[in-house]
Write a protein that holds these residues in place. Structure first.
Motif, PDB file in Angstrom:
ATOM      1  N   SER A  29       0.828  -1.204   0.000  1.00 24.85           N
ATOM      2  CA  SER A  29       0.000   0.000   0.000  1.00 24.85           C
ATOM      3  C   SER A  29       0.865   1.257   0.000  1.00 24.85           C
ATOM      4  N   TYR A  30       1.919   1.252   0.818  1.00 28.96           N
ATOM      5  CA  TYR A  30       2.829   2.403   0.884  1.00 28.96           C
ATOM      6  C   TYR A  30       3.500   2.636  -0.471  1.00 28.96           C
ATOM      7  N   THR A  31       3.948   1.561  -1.094  1.00 27.13           N
ATOM      8  CA  THR A  31       4.617   1.680  -2.386  1.00 27.13           C
ATOM      9  C   THR A  31       3.697   2.323  -3.424  1.00 27.13           C
ATOM     10  N   ASN A  32       2.454   1.884  -3.476  1.00 26.76           N
ATOM     11  CA  ASN A  32       1.504   2.444  -4.443  1.00 26.76           C
ATOM     12  C   ASN A  32       1.189   3.902  -4.140  1.00 26.76           C
ATOM     13  N   GLN A  33       1.083   4.242  -2.856  1.00 28.06           N
ATOM     14  CA  GLN A  33       0.823   5.634  -2.487  1.00 28.06           C
ATOM     15  C   GLN A  33       1.985   6.534  -2.892  1.00 28.06           C
ATOM     16  N   VAL A  34       3.202   6.068  -2.644  1.00 24.92           N
ATOM     17  CA  VAL A  34       4.381   6.865  -2.987  1.00 24.92           C
ATOM     18  C   VAL A  34       4.474   7.064  -4.503  1.00 24.92           C
ATOM     19  N   ARG A  35       4.138   6.039  -5.256  1.00 23.45           N
ATOM     20  CA  ARG A  35       4.186   6.189  -6.716  1.00 23.45           C
ATOM     21  C   ARG A  35       3.185   7.235  -7.192  1.00 23.45           C
ATOM     22  N   PHE A  52      13.894   2.747   0.634  1.00 29.15           N
ATOM     23  CA  PHE A  52      14.367   3.308   1.904  1.00 29.15           C
ATOM     24  C   PHE A  52      13.579   2.722   3.074  1.00 29.15           C
ATOM     25  N   LEU A  53      12.257   2.639   2.903  1.00 28.30           N
ATOM     26  CA  LEU A  53      11.405   2.112   3.977  1.00 28.30           C
ATOM     27  C   LEU A  53      11.815   0.684   4.331  1.00 28.30           C
ATOM     28  N   GLY A  54      12.029  -0.151   3.308  1.00 26.04           N
ATOM     29  CA  GLY A  54      12.424  -1.532   3.560  1.00 26.04           C
ATOM     30  C   GLY A  54      13.769  -1.614   4.263  1.00 26.04           C
ATOM     31  N   ARG A  55      14.716  -0.767   3.878  1.00 22.28           N
ATOM     32  CA  ARG A  55      16.042  -0.793   4.503  1.00 22.28           C
ATOM     33  C   ARG A  55      15.970  -0.359   5.969  1.00 22.28           C
ATOM     34  N   ILE A  56      15.191   0.675   6.243  1.00 20.06           N
ATOM     35  CA  ILE A  56      15.059   1.133   7.626  1.00 20.06           C
ATOM     36  C   ILE A  56      14.333   0.085   8.461  1.00 20.06           C
ATOM     37  N   ALA A  57      13.294  -0.538   7.890  1.00 16.35           N
ATOM     38  CA  ALA A  57      12.574  -1.592   8.614  1.00 16.35           C
ATOM     39  C   ALA A  57      13.509  -2.759   8.938  1.00 16.35           C
ATOM     40  N   PRO A  70      10.065 -13.092  10.749  1.00 12.36           N
ATOM     41  CA  PRO A  70       9.530 -12.085   9.828  1.00 12.36           C
ATOM     42  C   PRO A  70       9.511 -10.682  10.446  1.00 12.36           C
ATOM     43  N   VAL A  71       9.720  -9.689   9.615  1.00  8.00           N
ATOM     44  CA  VAL A  71       9.614  -8.294  10.040  1.00  8.00           C
ATOM     45  C   VAL A  71       8.139  -7.993  10.289  1.00  8.00           C
ATOM     46  N   SER A  72       7.828  -7.509  11.473  1.00 12.16           N
ATOM     47  CA  SER A  72       6.432  -7.336  11.881  1.00 12.16           C
ATOM     48  C   SER A  72       5.841  -6.040  11.353  1.00 12.16           C
ATOM     49  N   LEU A  73       4.525  -5.960  11.406  1.00 10.47           N
ATOM     50  CA  LEU A  73       3.821  -4.736  11.014  1.00 10.47           C
ATOM     51  C   LEU A  73       4.218  -3.586  11.920  1.00 10.47           C
ATOM     52  N   ARG A  74       4.407  -3.871  13.200  1.00 16.35           N
ATOM     53  CA  ARG A  74       4.809  -2.800  14.125  1.00 16.35           C
ATOM     54  C   ARG A  74       6.152  -2.207  13.727  1.00 16.35           C
ATOM     55  N   THR A  75       7.117  -3.072  13.366  1.00 17.41           N
ATOM     56  CA  THR A  75       8.423  -2.569  12.941  1.00 17.41           C
ATOM     57  C   THR A  75       8.290  -1.749  11.668  1.00 17.41           C
ATOM     58  N   LEU A  76       7.497  -2.225  10.716  1.00 16.49           N
ATOM     59  CA  LEU A  76       7.293  -1.470   9.483  1.00 16.49           C
ATOM     60  C   LEU A  76       6.615  -0.137   9.786  1.00 16.49           C
TER      61      LEU A  76
END
Length: 746
Positions: free
Chosen positions: A549-555, A576-581, A599-605
């Motif tokens: 969802s974030y990727t589509n919004q940013v585009r 950038f978001l994925g690297r920071i997460a 797995p990287v959690s929703l809270r971390t993202l």
């Protein structure tokens, strides 16, 4: 859980100021005794929180699960006892009077522990049973005093713990009682009061205006039968319900999460602070201590530490984000600030920890090479020369970078004071090989295979994975001068940098005391990152959905952005978001390999998204300078702030802005208006409390906003100046109008 062995996790504190908790478990029988034992005296005293805490500290983030819901019935009336028995018939609970006569508290235990999110929803449902109830648990952690009464008062208490059923969090609430809440809540003497209570409970849980209307409309026949058609018609058809919804939205805006400290808008760059609470506690403590001692921006330390941590991770690690989208950890970060803003001291404080790892590597490498050099020629031919291990570079050519990368597949970290020094060697700035250098560094950002060909250098140099993280400083005005040259390359090299604009330096306090363990704790955190080795993990399903969802919004935002350079920078934001997460995920794991592989959690993202939301504004500020253009966003936001201060608004609508804020009148670009309002929200000045959102992007023209009360106290001197300037302008306009009128009269 059976009736006989039911135990509830509870936490107790000595008084309202206590931060340490006493943790224990109570049986239902012990709960009944606890809530019928009244203390005589003042209200303040021991308190309880019906929750299980991970550690005995009174902090919301330490709550693992809740054991019970608690209702405060604060509307003073004599028949609460009868109402409680009727409304909660069938449930197990304890009820007792509070210190204030006519008020009651109800303790409703759960059949099993529940998450904080489900707990808040259950409390809202229970509150809807009781118009006049204080909406408890509106904060993430609310405590309650144990029973007490004033001298001479007659306390009362009763419970149904022996015969009632424990509230099951997985079943519909009204099915567990003998009375449906919504229909009965409206069947009270005062329809307006009960409607206010029900709407308030729904709004608190995020219901939109149309959902509130639907809930009331579905019960219209029952309401008309009970109260009469005319009164219901006034409520539903003549706007009274709409006014109630608006009122509840405003109140909810005031009672939401605590307001942040509003950003000072009267500075060169209008940017929010770095969200420190997204980082581990050790990092937060270190940043605040360094800032207190130096006077430099704590957010700058946080940004630099995050970049340093990401670049300390083994750069062969990957975060799988669906399909072939594998995200590496390394980041390129640049601190913006003029001379004296603290760029170099902040970077030095952050690099202290990777440098400690580097010193150990260099010592081991020198010892290994010395041992190899001490071998005989014959033994050297049989013994491979040990690689020279290092991670940090302060200056490099692409050839030197390639040699270092072959010896250090874990990745490299370039720390350099000024970005212009880094970019200045490439393209038009350093001769004919500059363009080739840029291509090498572009691939180093993604961790790609690189082949370097140079004349007179023999065979090509092939690096299976060239990975490079960067931490640097930047002065946008200097960089803008270079970007203004027509022959500068537009290959997206500098768009790969994240920016952080340092706030103005405050007073230094060199005598401030630092925690003896803060630097040591942070050093251990970095050591754990450096020792991990390559790790591949993925996103949880809910995190992946949010990332998509974030990727589509940013585009979408990037496509609508006027600045071509800034749009290209925005297109990098999902990466950038994925690297920071990934960096936050590894930091939270503290060197534990199994935790890193989880797995990287929703809270971390979500924490990573908060960081990116702040950095968006920092990038925007830098690109305004790079593009030599100041957009309409800041101008509109600034005029809205002036109006808020001058008019002392506690809340406002877009209509107020079009009447009282400069440049808001007329047919402005909707995107500029949206961007200005978003900026005000991100800077902690306002909250969007619009009752009814329209479909699609954007806000309705009747949008409503609540104002952070702190802006009026923090910027009162500025408000006085704005009012004086407005009065002077008005006087000048009136004088000019009178003069023109006099001329026409003559």
């Amino acid at each position: 859980m059976t009736r006989t062995d039911s135990k509830l996790a509870m936490a107790f504190g000595a008084n309202a100021q206590a931060t340490r908790l006493e943790l224990c478990e109570l049986t239902l029988e012990e709960c009944g005794a606890l809530f019928s034992d009244f203390r005589i005296g003042d209200k303040d005293g021991r308190f309880f929180i019906p929750a299980k805490f991970r550690t005995p500290e009174r902090k919301a983030e330490h709550i693992a699960a809740w054991s019970a819901a608690v209702l405060d019935l604060d509307e003073e009336r004599e028949d609460w006892s009868a109402i409680i028995r009727e409304r909660l018939d069938g449930l197990a609970y304890c009820a007792h009077t509070t210190h204030t006569p006519g008020r009651w508290r109800v303790f409703v235990p759960y059949s099993q522990p529940v998450s904080p999110e489900r707990h808040r929803a259950l409390c809202a449902e229970l509150n809807a049973f009781f118009p006049g109830a204080d909406r408890c648990n509106k904060s993430k952690m609310q405590f309650f005093y144990l029973p007490s009464h004033a001298p001479g008062a007659a306390p009362d208490a009763f419970n149904t713990l022996a015969e009632g059923q424990l509230l099951h969090p997985g079943q519909e609430l009204k099915a567990q009682t003998k009375r449906a809440p919504a229909a009965q809540a409206l069947d009270l003497e005062n329809l307006h009061t009960s409607a206010l209570s029900v709407v308030g409970a729904m709004v608190a849980e995020g219901a939109r205006a149309e959902e509130v209307y639907a809930a009331f409309t579905s019960q219209r026949p029952a309401m008309e039968a009970a109260r009469g058609v005319n009164r219901i018609g006034q409520l539903l058809d003549k706007g009274e319900l709409s006014r109630i919804i608006d009122h509840c939205m405003v109140e909810e805006g005031k009672k939401a999460e605590p307001w942040p400290d509003p950003v000072d808008p009267f500075t060169e760059f209008l940017v929010p602070s770095f969200p420190l609470d997204t980082l581990p506690k050790a990092m937060q403590t270190y940043c605040l201590e360094q800032s207190r001692a130096s006077g430099f921006d704590a957010g700058g330390y946080a940004f630099a530490l995050l970049i340093a941590a990401a670049n300390t991770i083994d750069q062969r690690s990957r975060l799988q984000a669906g399909g072939s989208f594998d995200i590496p950890p390394m980041l390129w970060g640049a601190l913006e600030g003029s001379s004296g803003a603290g760029k170099s001291p902040v970077m030095k404080a952050a690099m202290k920890f990777p440098q400690a790892i580097e010193s150990k590597l260099l010592k081991e490498s020198r010892a290994a090479l010395a041992a190899w050099n001490g071998l005989s020629k014959q033994k050297q031919r049989k013994t491979p020369k040990p690689p020279f291990k290092q991670r940090i570079l302060s200056d490099t050519t692409t050839e030197a970078l390639a040699i270092a990368a072959n010896d250090n597949p874990e990745g490299l970290f370039l720390s350099i004071d000024e970005m212009t020094e880094f970019l200045g060697r490439m393209d038009a700035y350093s001769g004919r090989d500059g363009g080739k250098d840029r291509g090498v560094f572009l691939k180093a950002f993604d961790g790609s295979q690189v082949t370097i060909n140079r004349a007179m250098k023999g065979a090509p140099m092939v690096i299976d994975q060239l990975s490079l993280g960067i931490l640097t400083g930047v002065q946008p005005q200097v960089l803008a001068a270079k970007f203004g040259q027509r022959h500068v390359a537009s290959d997206g090299l500098y768009q790969r940098f994240l920016f952080y604009v340092l706030g103005d330096a405050g007073p230094a306090d060199f005598r401030s005391e630092a925690n003896a363990f803060s630097a040591a704790n942070l050093a251990m955190l970095f050591e754990g990152l450096g020792e991990l080795g390559p790790v591949t993990t993925r996103m949880s399903e809910d995190a992946l959905a949010e990332f998509q969802s974030y990727t589509n919004q940013v585009r979408t935002i990037s496509a609508r952005t006027r600045s071509e350079r800034f749009a290209e920078h925005l297109s990098k934001f999902p990466g950038f978001l994925g690297r920071i997460a990934l960096a936050l995920h590894f930091l939270a794991a503290r060197g534990c390999l199994s935790a890193c592989k989880a797995p990287v959690s929703l809270r971390t993202l979500s924490d990573a998204k908060r960081i990116m939301a702040a950095l968006y504004r920092h990038s925007e500020a830098v690109y305004e300078v790079l593009d030599r253009a100041s957009g309409a966003t800041r101008s509109l936001a600034q005029s809205a702030m002036d109006a808020i201060l001058a008019k002392e608004w506690q809340g406002f609508s877009i209509g107020h802005l079009t009447r009282d804020a400069t440049h808001w009148e007329g047919n402005m670009d909707r995107r500029d208006r949206e961007a200005a309002l978003d900026l005000l929200i991100e800077l902690g000045w306002i909250r969007d409390i619009t009752p009814m959102k329209q479909a699609g992007r954007g806000r309705p023209s009747a949008g409503k906003f609540s104002v952070n009360p702190a802006v009026h106290s923090k910027f009162c001197a500025k408000a006085d100046r704005i009012r004086i300037e407005r009065q002077e302008r008005l006087a000048a306009i009136q004088a000019a109008a009178a003069e023109r009128q006099a001329e026409r009269g003559n």
